[in-house]
Write an enzyme that holds these catalytic residues in place. Structure first.
Site, mmCIF file in Angstrom:
data_model
loop_
_atom_site.group_PDB
_atom_site.id
_atom_site.type_symbol
_atom_site.label_atom_id
_atom_site.label_comp_id
_atom_site.label_asym_id
_atom_site.label_seq_id
_atom_site.Cartn_x
_atom_site.Cartn_y
_atom_site.Cartn_z
ATOM 1 N N ASP A 29 31.716 -74.949 1.962
ATOM 2 C CA ASP A 29 31.836 -75.727 3.194
ATOM 3 C C ASP A 29 31.859 -74.823 4.420
ATOM 4 O O ASP A 29 32.152 -73.627 4.333
ATOM 5 C CB ASP A 29 33.092 -76.607 3.173
ATOM 6 N N GLU B 22 37.516 -75.440 1.607
ATOM 7 C CA GLU B 22 38.356 -74.294 1.973
ATOM 8 C C GLU B 22 38.777 -74.380 3.427
ATOM 9 O O GLU B 22 39.895 -73.979 3.780
ATOM 10 C CB GLU B 22 37.590 -72.989 1.724
ATOM 11 N N GLU B 23 37.904 -74.896 4.269
ATOM 12 C CA GLU B 23 38.175 -74.916 5.706
ATOM 13 C C GLU B 23 39.189 -75.984 6.116
ATOM 14 O O GLU B 23 39.608 -76.023 7.267
ATOM 15 C CB GLU B 23 36.871 -75.125 6.487
ATOM 16 N N HIS C 106 33.728 -69.070 12.622
ATOM 17 C CA HIS C 106 34.173 -70.204 13.454
ATOM 18 C C HIS C 106 33.739 -70.058 14.906
ATOM 19 O O HIS C 106 34.340 -70.676 15.794
ATOM 20 C CB HIS C 106 35.699 -70.380 13.381
#
EC number: 3.5.1.16
Length: 381
Positions: free
Chosen positions: A80, A142-143, A353
């Protein structure tokens, strides 16, 4: 099917959206990425196991295995990505764009691109000559919640000797990081007309007491706990978000504070949560039923790998770098429950990010060489 070239692998991964988000309108299933990886690793002779991740929005984990039994090496990563701000990106997040010796795209380094490196390494190795199993783990969410890694840890379906999580570290091996806790303190008072403040229970006034107790807890954490590997050695407590009330002429009936806590290795999240509740106990007794403390998401423990581990020694030898601690979180606490684990992957964490996320092309050949040697030296007697 012939395995695509390295740049085509990369393009396909970036082209396939796999955003995870706590906002339902942004959350996307990772199944298309899982299916791509399954097809590619199957072409290389890996056996494929795809499992749905409980309590998620159509999310899946993949384990690709070459060989039999326990031991060997696990190369792990998440499928992800974070959402993107369309107004800040100058390039299409879902197109692999080459410019100024960089590949731009969402997930180039955090971290779908890692799987392209692993596939390329496997293509260049005679896998039939490996003595120990090689496993590839591709997880979901995971995010957000780390639901994929939590499910793998709970299943305990395999036990490698070593695991490497390919998060962006510029190929510097990471052996330790803090954990993460997001906690909410909600105050429920009793609203009323502001002309008579004593005729209600003002939640903001109670929250003022709460913040005083939490500042004392901050000092206690600094005085009583330390891990000198970190620049900030103590578990931290940060005031992140507060909101309460709805009008100046009403007694505030509710107020909520969100805090961030970062446990260090050796300090369990449950211990910090207990200290948080103990700090607020006098206020809870003064205002029965008014104070509620709860997790905004399940805590992530801290992680540390023994510096005497043969995996660390191998990673330092292959990269020429000394292992380091970091402040950000990964899936390592959940993978590490079964084996020695480090975090090491291509790309800089400074790009994660961020708008116009990119991989510096100068990193490609050195990274491919390191991953190939890592597999060969971990999976041969």
């Amino acid at each position: 099917m012939q395995l695509p070239k390295f740049n085509e692998l990369y393009k396909s991964l970036i082209l396939t959206p796999s955003i995870s988000s706590l906002e339902k309108e942004l959350d996307i299933s990772n199944k298309p990425v899982i299916d791509l990886l399954a097809a590619w690793f199957s072409e290389l002779g890996f056996s494929i196991n795809i499992t749905s991740v409980p309590e998620t929005n159509g999310k899946f984990n993949l384990v690709a295995t070459y060989g039999q039994g326990d031991g060997g090496l696990l190369l792990a990563g998440h499928t992800d990505t974070v959402p993107f701000d369309d107004g800040l990106w100058t390039k299409d997040p879902f197109q692999l764009t080459e410019k100024d010796d960089k590949w731009y795209g969402l997930g180039t380094i955090d971290m779908k691109g890692f799987f392209a490196f692993v596939l390329e390494a496997c293509k260049n190795i005679d896998l039939t000559k490996l003595d120990k199993p090689l496993r590839i783990l591709a997880t979901a969410d995971e995010e957000t919640t780390m639901a994929g890694a939590r499910a793998i840890a709970a299943a305990k379906s395999f036990r490698p000797d070593y695991a490497v999580i390919g998060e962006p570290t510029s190929m510097v091996p990471v052996f330790m990081h803090k954990g993460h806790m997001s906690e909410a303190i909600r105050i429920t008072g009793r609203s009323g007309h502001s002309s008579d403040p004593a005729n209600g229970i003002n939640a903001i006034e109670i929250m003022h007491q709460v913040t005083g107790q939490l500042l004392q807890l901050q000092r206690k954490l600094k005085e009583q706990y330390a891990c000198d590997h970190f620049v900030i050695p103590q578990p931290t407590l940060n005031f992140g978000h507060v909101h309460g009330g709805d009008s100046p002429n009403r007694i505030c009936g509710s107020c909520e504070l969100h805090i961030d806590m970062r446990p260090i290795p050796g300090v369990n999240p449950d211990e910090l949560f207990m200290l948080l509740n103990q700090a607020l106990l006098p206020i809870m007794k003064q205002w029965p039923g008014a104070v509620d403390v709860y997790h905004l998401h399940e805590p992530i423990p801290a992680y540390a790998c023994d510096t005497d581990s043969a995996l660390i020694k191998l990673a330092e030898k292959l990269t020429g770098e000394t292992v380091i601690p970091v402040n950000y979180c990964t899936e390592a606490p959940f993978i590490h429950t079964g084996c020695d684990t480090i975090v090491m992957g291509p790309g800089s964490i400074n790009q994660a990010h961020q708008p116009d996320e990119y991989l510096d092309l100068s990193a490609i050949k050195p990274t491919q060489a390191i991953i190939q040697k890592l597999i060969e030296q971990s999976c041969k007697n």
